[in-house]
Design an enzyme around this catalytic site. Structure first.
Site, PDB file in Angstrom:
ATOM      1  N   HIS A 190      96.188  32.315  22.518  1.00 50.86           N
ATOM      2  CA  HIS A 190      94.793  32.766  22.429  1.00 50.86           C
ATOM      3  C   HIS A 190      93.902  31.560  22.684  1.00 50.86           C
ATOM      4  CE1 HIS A 190      91.085  34.409  21.151  1.00 50.86           C
ATOM      5  NE2 HIS A 190      91.060  33.811  19.965  1.00 50.86           N
ATOM      6  N   ASN A 206      86.151  31.873  24.581  1.00 44.19           N
ATOM      7  CA  ASN A 206      86.957  32.756  23.737  1.00 44.19           C
ATOM      8  C   ASN A 206      86.601  34.209  24.072  1.00 44.19           C
ATOM      9  OD1 ASN A 206      88.113  34.260  21.709  1.00 44.19           O
ATOM     10  ND2 ASN A 206      87.506  32.892  20.044  1.00 44.19           N
ATOM     11  N   CYS A 240      90.793  39.109  17.770  1.00 39.70           N
ATOM     12  CA  CYS A 240      91.416  38.185  18.734  1.00 39.70           C
ATOM     13  C   CYS A 240      92.934  38.363  18.852  1.00 39.70           C
ATOM     14  CB  CYS A 240      91.085  36.741  18.374  1.00 39.70           C
ATOM     15  SG  CYS A 240      89.326  36.412  18.455  1.00 39.70           S
TER      16      CYS A 240
HETATM   17  O1  UT7 Z   1      89.020  33.522  18.009  1.00 42.35           O
HETATM   18  C1  UT7 Z   1      89.076  33.613  16.624  1.00 42.35           C
HETATM   19  C2  UT7 Z   1      89.373  32.348  16.043  1.00 42.35           C
HETATM   20  N1  UT7 Z   1      88.241  31.456  16.119  1.00 42.35           N
HETATM   21  C3  UT7 Z   1      88.459  30.184  16.135  1.00 42.35           C
HETATM   22  O2  UT7 Z   1      89.589  29.814  16.178  1.00 42.35           O
HETATM   23  C4  UT7 Z   1      87.316  29.214  16.030  1.00 42.35           C
HETATM   24  C5  UT7 Z   1      87.734  28.089  15.135  1.00 42.35           C
HETATM   25  N2  UT7 Z   1      86.737  27.066  14.908  1.00 42.35           N
HETATM   26  C6  UT7 Z   1      86.333  26.186  15.864  1.00 42.35           C
HETATM   27  O3  UT7 Z   1      86.736  26.294  17.004  1.00 42.35           O
HETATM   28  C7  UT7 Z   1      85.442  25.047  15.457  1.00 42.35           C
HETATM   29  O4  UT7 Z   1      85.364  24.977  14.056  1.00 42.35           O
HETATM   30  C8  UT7 Z   1      83.998  25.138  16.039  1.00 42.35           C
HETATM   31  C9  UT7 Z   1      84.039  24.863  17.526  1.00 42.35           C
HETATM   32  C10 UT7 Z   1      83.435  26.524  15.749  1.00 42.35           C
HETATM   33  C11 UT7 Z   1      83.091  24.075  15.405  1.00 42.35           C
HETATM   34  O5  UT7 Z   1      83.647  22.794  15.537  1.00 42.35           O
HETATM   35  P1  UT7 Z   1      83.657  21.798  14.276  1.00 42.35           P
HETATM   36  O6  UT7 Z   1      84.167  20.524  14.773  1.00 42.35           O
HETATM   37  O7  UT7 Z   1      84.429  22.490  13.191  1.00 42.35           O
HETATM   38  O8  UT7 Z   1      82.131  21.662  13.934  1.00 42.35           O
HETATM   39  P2  UT7 Z   1      81.312  22.073  12.607  1.00 42.35           P
HETATM   40  O9  UT7 Z   1      81.174  23.554  12.515  1.00 42.35           O
HETATM   41  O10 UT7 Z   1      81.867  21.361  11.438  1.00 42.35           O
HETATM   42  O11 UT7 Z   1      79.905  21.448  12.953  1.00 42.35           O
HETATM   43  C12 UT7 Z   1      79.729  20.041  13.182  1.00 42.35           C
HETATM   44  C13 UT7 Z   1      78.282  19.767  13.526  1.00 42.35           C
HETATM   45  C14 UT7 Z   1      77.282  20.403  12.554  1.00 42.35           C
HETATM   46  O12 UT7 Z   1      76.227  19.487  12.378  1.00 42.35           O
HETATM   47  P3  UT7 Z   1      76.166  18.531  11.069  1.00 42.35           P
HETATM   48  O13 UT7 Z   1      76.149  19.460   9.899  1.00 42.35           O
HETATM   49  O14 UT7 Z   1      77.420  17.689  11.144  1.00 42.35           O
HETATM   50  O15 UT7 Z   1      74.886  17.771  11.291  1.00 42.35           O
HETATM   51  C15 UT7 Z   1      76.780  21.616  13.301  1.00 42.35           C
HETATM   52  O16 UT7 Z   1      75.473  21.968  12.912  1.00 42.35           O
HETATM   53  O17 UT7 Z   1      77.974  20.319  14.820  1.00 42.35           O
HETATM   54  C16 UT7 Z   1      76.789  21.126  14.726  1.00 42.35           C
HETATM   55  N3  UT7 Z   1      76.874  22.193  15.720  1.00 42.35           N
HETATM   56  C17 UT7 Z   1      76.441  22.070  16.980  1.00 42.35           C
HETATM   57  N4  UT7 Z   1      75.868  21.071  17.646  1.00 42.35           N
HETATM   58  C18 UT7 Z   1      75.555  21.257  18.940  1.00 42.35           C
HETATM   59  C19 UT7 Z   1      77.414  23.439  15.551  1.00 42.35           C
HETATM   60  N5  UT7 Z   1      77.331  24.131  16.711  1.00 42.35           N
HETATM   61  C20 UT7 Z   1      76.740  23.311  17.604  1.00 42.35           C
HETATM   62  C21 UT7 Z   1      76.400  23.457  18.960  1.00 42.35           C
HETATM   63  N6  UT7 Z   1      75.814  22.392  19.592  1.00 42.35           N
HETATM   64  N7  UT7 Z   1      76.642  24.561  19.656  1.00 42.35           N
END
Ligand code: UT7
Length: 322
Positions: free
Chosen positions: A249, A279, A113
């Site tokens: 980004h 992204n 990225c």
């Molecule tokens: O480009 C390179 C750099 N990359 C980034 O900068 C990405 C950085 N990270 C992020 O943008 C965020 O961490 C994410 C968007 C990937 C995830 O957001 P989050 O608020 O950190 O969510 P999480 O991974 O902690 O997941 C929260 C919940 C989980 O469920 P439980 O365990 O709380 O029941 C996941 O299973 O959301 C669930 N979940 C989803 N639910 C519906 C994860 N993906 C999805 C989805 N739809 N697509």
């Protein structure tokens, strides 16, 4: 004083746009979750015949037209990509051939990225030291082809596309002359396992799929980005308030908000395209840059800051007078 001056920008997206609702028919997710957690509403996905190289060429042609430069005048092409058309030769060499400017320097840069920032830093150094005169710096990706479409935690986050810029080396004695002013790049290989692809030619012999521990990447992204932005501002001897635009980004709207808040940057000065493109890895900064140039927000004479962070980890920022 020799500077790399931005002459034109361009971009290209695959024909097919895919909404969150369409994705929710294939994986267990919802428009609400994706919008609330990421700000993404739409992404473009490459179809048959669309590749990283074809998108890169389309973006390059637009940038050349905007710059008013013939492809033959280009003697350096750098393509930043983590999804090259082939393991080798470099996608940049096929881009060069498709543009018809064979003979100059052409190679790819792999910094995921942050790839466009790395490519920009390398191009700027080569232009300022006289190794080349006119460069095409391109960020191009087809991440849809390395996504695990059954992993909802990653497949909803990415899209395909390409962005390009033309840089020309120019001499000037004016400190306020346009050009790339400061670029700062970093890497820390200790974080490899937080964002990687589980394959490669020398290990599995396969291309592999993207794997990410999103929450941990998020935390590092905000810290690393605000640190490198501060470092770049300090080296240039300017304040955040001197910037006209931040072109970040586009990984997650919440990362953009948190970084701007940490820097005390006015949110209306941040260019946001994550809602439209998701992204697109190395393509995301030049896609956002091109959007803001074409809609008239970024104007000649303004001071803009580009930044990115990605797998490796790698991260960086670049201050440019346009
Ligand atoms: O480009 C390179 C750099 N990359 C980034 O900068 C990405 C950085 N990270 C992020 O943008 C965020 O961490 C994410 C968007 C990937 C995830 O957001 P989050 O608020 O950190 O969510 P999480 O991974 O902690 O997941 C929260 C919940 C989980 O469920 P439980 O365990 O709380 O029941 C996941 O299973 O959301 C669930 N979940 C989803 N639910 C519906 C994860 N993906 C999805 C989805 N739809 N697509």
């Amino acid at each position: 004083m020799r500077r790399s001056v931005l002459l034109g920008t361009g971009s290209a997206l695959p024909e097919r746009a895919v909404s969150n609702l369409e994705l929710a028919e294939q994986v267990d997710t919802s428009d609400e979750w994706i919008v609330e957690r990421t700000g993404i509403r739409n992404r473009h996905i490459a179809g048959e015949g669309e590749t990283t190289g074809s998108l890169a060429v389309a973006a390059a042609r637009q940038a050349l037209a905007a710059a008013g430069i013939e492809a033959k005048a280009i003697d350096l092409i750098i393509v930043a990509t983590a999804t090259p058309d082939q393991t080798f030769p470099a996608t940049a060499t096929s881009v060069q051939h498709m543009l018809g400017c064979n003979g100059g320097i052409a190679f790819d840069v792999a910094a995921v990225c942050s790839g466009f920032l790395y490519a920009l830093g390398v191009a700027d150094s080569m232009l300022r030291t006289g190794m080349a005169t006119r460069a095409l710096v391109i960020g191009a990706e087809t991440f849809s082809r390395i996504l695990d479409w059954e992993d909802r935690a990653t497949c909803v986050l990415f899209g395909d596309g390409a962005g390009a810029i033309v840089l020309e080396a120019r001499n000037s004695d004016d400190a306020d002359a346009p050009g790339v002013l400061v670029t700062k790049l970093h890497a820390d290989g200790a974080y490899n396992e937080l964002l990687y692809v589980d394959g490669g030619p020398a290990t599995t012999g396969t291309v592999g799929k993207l794997r990410m521990k999103g929450r941990e990447v998020f935390r590092h992204a905000v810290t690393n980005l605000s640190d490198v932005l501060r470092e770049t501002l300090d080296e240039a001897g300017i304040e955040v308030s001197d910037l006209d635009w931040l072109v970040p980004h586009q990984a997650n709207g919440r990362i953009l908000d948190a970084t701007a808040r940490k820097l005390r940057m006015a949110p209306e000065k941040v260019v946001v395209t994550v809602d439209r493109h998701a992204n697109t890895s190395a393509a995301s900064v030049p896609l956002a840059l091109d959007a803001a140039v074409r809609d008239g927000r970024i104007k000649p004479g303004q001071l803009i800051m580009l930044e990115a962070m990605g797998g490796g980890f790698t991260w960086g920022a670049s201050l440019i007078r346009v």
